[in-house]
Design a protein around this motif. Structure first.
Motif, mmCIF file in Angstrom:
data_model
loop_
_atom_site.group_PDB
_atom_site.id
_atom_site.type_symbol
_atom_site.label_atom_id
_atom_site.label_comp_id
_atom_site.label_asym_id
_atom_site.label_seq_id
_atom_site.Cartn_x
_atom_site.Cartn_y
_atom_site.Cartn_z
ATOM 1 N N ALA A 124 -93.343 -15.107 8.129
ATOM 2 C CA ALA A 124 -93.179 -13.699 8.997
ATOM 3 C C ALA A 124 -91.770 -13.288 8.602
ATOM 4 C CB ALA A 124 -93.336 -14.114 10.523
ATOM 5 N N VAL A 125 -92.074 -11.668 8.496
ATOM 6 C CA VAL A 125 -90.833 -11.012 8.186
ATOM 7 C C VAL A 125 -90.661 -9.951 8.769
ATOM 8 C CG1 VAL A 125 -89.346 -9.868 6.370
ATOM 9 C CG2 VAL A 125 -90.481 -11.975 5.991
ATOM 10 N N TYR A 126 -89.478 -9.442 9.762
ATOM 11 C CA TYR A 126 -89.382 -8.356 10.501
ATOM 12 C C TYR A 126 -88.777 -7.307 9.757
ATOM 13 C CZ TYR A 126 -88.892 -5.705 14.562
ATOM 14 O OH TYR A 126 -89.052 -4.784 15.502
ATOM 15 N N ASP A 128 -87.151 -4.119 9.978
ATOM 16 C CA ASP A 128 -86.708 -3.506 11.254
ATOM 17 C C ASP A 128 -86.606 -1.796 11.090
ATOM 18 O OD1 ASP A 128 -84.517 -3.414 13.356
ATOM 19 O OD2 ASP A 128 -83.192 -2.252 12.103
ATOM 20 N N VAL A 133 -93.914 -6.079 12.086
ATOM 21 C CA VAL A 133 -93.659 -7.900 11.497
ATOM 22 C C VAL A 133 -94.886 -8.153 10.469
ATOM 23 C CG1 VAL A 133 -93.933 -10.124 12.075
ATOM 24 C CG2 VAL A 133 -93.089 -8.761 13.993
ATOM 25 N N TYR A 206 -89.489 -17.458 11.635
ATOM 26 C CA TYR A 206 -89.805 -16.581 12.754
ATOM 27 C C TYR A 206 -88.587 -16.381 13.647
ATOM 28 C CZ TYR A 206 -95.080 -17.136 11.917
ATOM 29 O OH TYR A 206 -96.096 -16.907 11.531
ATOM 30 N N VAL A 209 -87.417 -13.023 13.188
ATOM 31 C CA VAL A 209 -88.095 -11.971 13.555
ATOM 32 C C VAL A 209 -88.217 -11.784 14.913
ATOM 33 C CG1 VAL A 209 -90.822 -11.632 13.864
ATOM 34 C CG2 VAL A 209 -89.943 -12.455 11.715
ATOM 35 N N GLU A 241 -96.644 -6.086 18.097
ATOM 36 C CA GLU A 241 -96.007 -7.082 16.824
ATOM 37 C C GLU A 241 -95.619 -8.478 17.894
ATOM 38 O OE1 GLU A 241 -95.818 -6.117 14.225
ATOM 39 O OE2 GLU A 241 -96.685 -4.210 14.789
ATOM 40 N N VAL A 245 -97.269 -12.176 16.563
ATOM 41 C CA VAL A 245 -96.251 -13.507 16.426
ATOM 42 C C VAL A 245 -96.905 -14.485 17.426
ATOM 43 C CG1 VAL A 245 -93.908 -14.275 16.843
ATOM 44 C CG2 VAL A 245 -94.395 -11.858 15.935
#
Length: 376
Positions: A124-126, A128, A133, A206, A209, A241, A245
């Motif tokens: 996972a990558v957030y 911004d 996500v 995570y 994130v 989102e 997650v």
């Protein structure tokens, strides 16, 4: 990506693949990367164009022998149906497993097909800027001392975007190799250790994130109490989102449990089980923080609904007050507009000014009363 795709992409048909030597084969085959890890030390990456070349690159004399305790790591940075077919043929993969290789957008899981271990991971990558996500899927295939890593998204498992060219990918692996010095003891435990290392990297991704989601949640709280009407929509989107997650980390947690349950059956070293317990502990923290974040967003939504209702009540008070103020002169005007012959002050010279004064006086009195009661 921005958001996980809900639809399933069309899976290439195995029957429609071009045979070796066909016109389709004339196009340059996709690159894959292969290296040997010997004595816990990753060697240089080799760029090859076929799965057979990836294996033979570490067996130049063709003897089929390998250094004891070594690991062959093969990375396919982008989905390549031709390479999948070659792997399936070379390793004689189970038809169900072959189908899974062509089927992206799967949940995290672990399955065994004879001597082949199949693992699906989700990192996972957030993002911004978009408050979204991005999840990236990875398929891991392990047989004997070889591990194949298939990237189904556009990022590596640590969240680094996959470079578009071969040189960029080689540079990534050159830089990444420096971080493996702390994993010497882990990599000495065999190819399974490499899977746990990748799993640990995915799980650790995570936490940033969750930090990004927490920062946006704090911003939403300020937005709610400032009276911004756009807060509700932002809460709903951020909640989605957080739910994503939660779902993905829950599947990862089930994956670690399955690996733990099979540790005794497949003689996994105790040292490796300790690493797995550490990954499980991290996942427990991820699940707890994501659950708390989801609960906080639910409470913020309730607070926002309460504040909206209060503002609506204040608006209704103002509307009711002005309606009453306007009703008073309307009532006086309606009475004196009925045109009866016998009415008080009907033929009085000051009757009209008196009626206007009465209208104005009633309006002023009502306005003062409502101001005292803070309705205006």
């Amino acid at each position: 990506m921005a958001r996980v795709r809900r639809d399933k992409p069309e899976r290439p048909s195995l029957r429609k693949r071009p045979a070796v030597g066909s016109a389709a084969k004339s196009a340059e085959a996709p690159a894959l990367f292969s290296r040997r890890i010997i004595d816990s030390e990753p060697r240089e990456m080799n760029v090859v164009r076929s799965f057979a070349d990836a294996l033979s690159a570490h067996d130049p004399d063709g003897s089929g022998s390998s250094v004891p305790g070594s690991i062959t790591q093969i990375v396919i940075p982008r989905p390549a149906p031709g390479l999948f077919a070659e792997v399936a043929s070379a390793w004689d993969l189970h038809p169900v497993l072959v189908d899974d290789l062509f089927h992206a957008n799967q949940r995290a899981k672990v399955e065994r097909y004879g001597d082949v271990l199949f693992v699906v991971l989700k990192s996972a990558v957030y993002i911004d800027a978009k408050e979204e996500v991005e999840f990236n899927e990875f398929h891991l295939l392990m047989k004997d001392d070889a591990l194949i890593i298939i990237c189904q998204g556009d990022r590596f498992i640590d969240g680094t975007p996959i470079p578009p060219d071969t040189d960029g990918i080689q540079e990534y692996f050159t830089n990444e190799k420096r971080s493996w010095t702390k994993d010497r003891e882990l990599l000495a435990l065999g190819p399974e250790a490499l899977i746990y290392r990748l799993l640990d990297t995915a799980v650790d991704g995570y936490f940033p994130v969750l930090d990004g989601l927490q920062d946006d949640k704090d911003g939403i709280e300020r937005q709610v109490f400032s009276g911004d009407t756009a807060a509700a929509a932002r809460i709903y989107l951020l909640s989605q989102e957080v739910i994503d997650v939660l779902h993905n980390s829950t599947h990862l947690n089930r994956l670690t449990q399955a690996l733990g349950n099979g540790a005794a059956k497949y003689a996994i070293p105790d040292e490796l089980r300790a690493y797995l317990d550490d990954v499980t502990d991290h996942l427990t923290r991820v699940l707890a923080e994501a659950g708390e974040l989801r609960e906080s967003l639910s409470q913020i939504l309730n607070v926002n609904s309460t504040l909206v209702a209060q503002r609506q009540n204040e608006d209704m008070k103002k509307i009711s007050g002005w309606a009453a103020i306007l009703f008073a002169p309307t009532l006086v005007g309606a009475i004196y507009g009925m045109n009866f012959d016998d009415m008080p002050e009907l033929h009085w010279a000051f009757g009209y000014p008196m009626a206007l004064g009465l209208m104005l006086g009633l309006g002023v009195v009502l306005y003062v009363v409502f101001r005292v009661k803070k309705w205006m």
